[in-house]
Enzyme design. Sequence first.
Site, mmCIF file in Angstrom:
data_model
loop_
_atom_site.group_PDB
_atom_site.id
_atom_site.type_symbol
_atom_site.label_atom_id
_atom_site.label_comp_id
_atom_site.label_asym_id
_atom_site.label_seq_id
_atom_site.Cartn_x
_atom_site.Cartn_y
_atom_site.Cartn_z
ATOM 1 N N GLU A 78 -6.754 4.239 -0.135
ATOM 2 C CA GLU A 78 -6.381 4.832 1.145
ATOM 3 C C GLU A 78 -5.988 6.295 0.950
ATOM 4 O OE1 GLU A 78 -4.707 1.043 3.713
ATOM 5 O OE2 GLU A 78 -3.291 2.500 2.901
ATOM 6 N N ASP B 188 0.816 -1.210 0.000
ATOM 7 C CA ASP B 188 0.000 0.000 0.000
ATOM 8 C C ASP B 188 0.848 1.257 0.000
ATOM 9 O OD1 ASP B 188 -2.009 -1.849 0.208
ATOM 10 O OD2 ASP B 188 -3.141 -0.714 1.689
ATOM 11 N N LYS C 232 -3.791 -6.060 2.580
ATOM 12 C CA LYS C 232 -4.909 -6.849 2.038
ATOM 13 C C LYS C 232 -4.560 -8.319 1.893
ATOM 14 C CE LYS C 232 -6.087 -2.856 2.076
ATOM 15 N NZ LYS C 232 -4.718 -2.492 2.372
ATOM 16 N N SER D 39 -5.267 4.769 5.654
ATOM 17 C CA SER D 39 -4.202 3.886 6.097
ATOM 18 C C SER D 39 -4.293 3.712 7.605
ATOM 19 C CB SER D 39 -2.846 4.492 5.728
ATOM 20 O OG SER D 39 -1.815 3.911 6.494
#
Length: 552
Positions: free
Chosen positions: A442, A80, A123, A468
């Site tokens: 995010e 991410d 994830k 986040s």
Amino acid sequence: MKQRSDRIKKGLQRVPHRALMYATGIPKHEMKKPFIGVASSFTDLIPGHVGMRELERFIEKGVHTGGGYPFIFGLPGVCDGIAMGHRGMHYSLPSRELIADIIESVAEAHALDGIVLLTNCDKITPGMLMAAARLNIPAIVVTAGPMLTGRYKGKKLSFIRNTFEAMGRFRTGEITKQELDSCEMGACPGAGSCQGLYTANTMNCLTEAMGMSLPLCGTALANSAEKRRIAFDSGERIVELVRKNVTPRKILTKAAFENAVRADLALGGSTNTVLHLLAIAHEAGVKLPLEFFDEISKTTSHITSLEPVGDHYMEDFHWAGGMPALFARLKDTIKDNPTVSGKRVKAIIEEVDFIDGSVIKPLGEAYHKEGGIAVLKGNIAPLGAVVKQSGVSEGMMRFIGAARVFDSEEAAMKDILGGRIKKGDFLVIRYEGPKGGPGMREMLAPTATLMGMGLGESVALVTDGRFSGGTRGPCIGHVSPEAMEGGPIALVKEGDTIELDIHARRLELKVSKEELEKRRKAWKMPQPKIKTGWLARYARSVTSANTGAVLK
């Protein structure tokens, strides 16, 4: 013992199947053993995963020691932090569904008897747990562990504070270019999931809390001998789980999810865990409404203060006793339940002989009387929205501001970096939900930049996207229904007054029902931002954030 793998290795009709298995190098005498899949998300692309090759070896050793035969297969991963702030972040949340589907496909196509899920980040961990719950074959999770903090002139460095927030401090002249460069080089010193209680480490802790990994797995540090031993023990243990037919749904009960939610709230973890626990519960056949988080929050004290909210890090939490110690603090409200270790939760609590009270506070010294996450409702979010209240100062628990409306993260960032966001503004970032994003990106860049620029005590933000685990401040996400579905957030106009009251669990747009109805009649759904490929298919199938953003 009858095995699932018998369907590919026993009988006259399986001569071709056995021939192909022998081509992999498996000795004939090993064919009678349980076939254990090792689903590895090793990749050179993600810091949390670069050290997994070693853990794969120790899992293999454990499986062989336990009397099984291991087969490693690979899974994709998205970091991410690297995907953030550009087109790549659209793919992060959808990758959760791909990971679950890939594990299901391999485990069913190759008739695996059990699976070890080697994971670490964002994830990837929830995707693996979703697969375990869906398949309901014996499974155990090994999380690869948190990263150590960096160092600069005697001070600890971490990813969020010393990169994202450092950008804002550099812009305001608080730090020099040399200091910024030192942060960039030193914030992430090696392998592991980022050092604070962001989404990766929160989910790793909750995996342990649900009983799907061995005690202390959620916090044992990356590259440590302790983590290698946990990997070995997990490999050995999965064979025993297969022999005893201990399947995930025997562990992922309503009690397990209640324990995980309570642990999340006591930790003050990432709001992303709400999405993921809802999705895992969906696969496990357990009813877990969004409102349940708020019910538990009101009876759970927030007793740790880890970065980004506080000044402790995952390494501190681990040495303080980790999840068993947290559960020991909460023992009167923790439900007994089986775990993959073979020990029940209460037995694990009874073995706790040390808790560092400076890191894991006694209930009487809690940071907050309520848990770290609150669920808000109101005419902007009739189906709910989520805020990490443990990261909001008391002075911002109630806030009234003028709406600054943006239809994308990029548009908001342009005004933030351009100095056009002022004290008293209430940022609205919409069309970033599961459908509208697509992928529910995010918003760490806007939130961290606002904090770095010193606006965290005077500006609030609301979005149908998400944040986040590194986010702090008055940032409300997961607004449902989202703008792309015609939710009320789509009807907000520049300059409208928005009122936030976290204590009252309220989020209200100060516009009359008549005016909102007038705006609704005039609203038209915009064109999708992405019209081709996997994300277009995802947008057509994904559900709202209040249901976990699962696929129909």
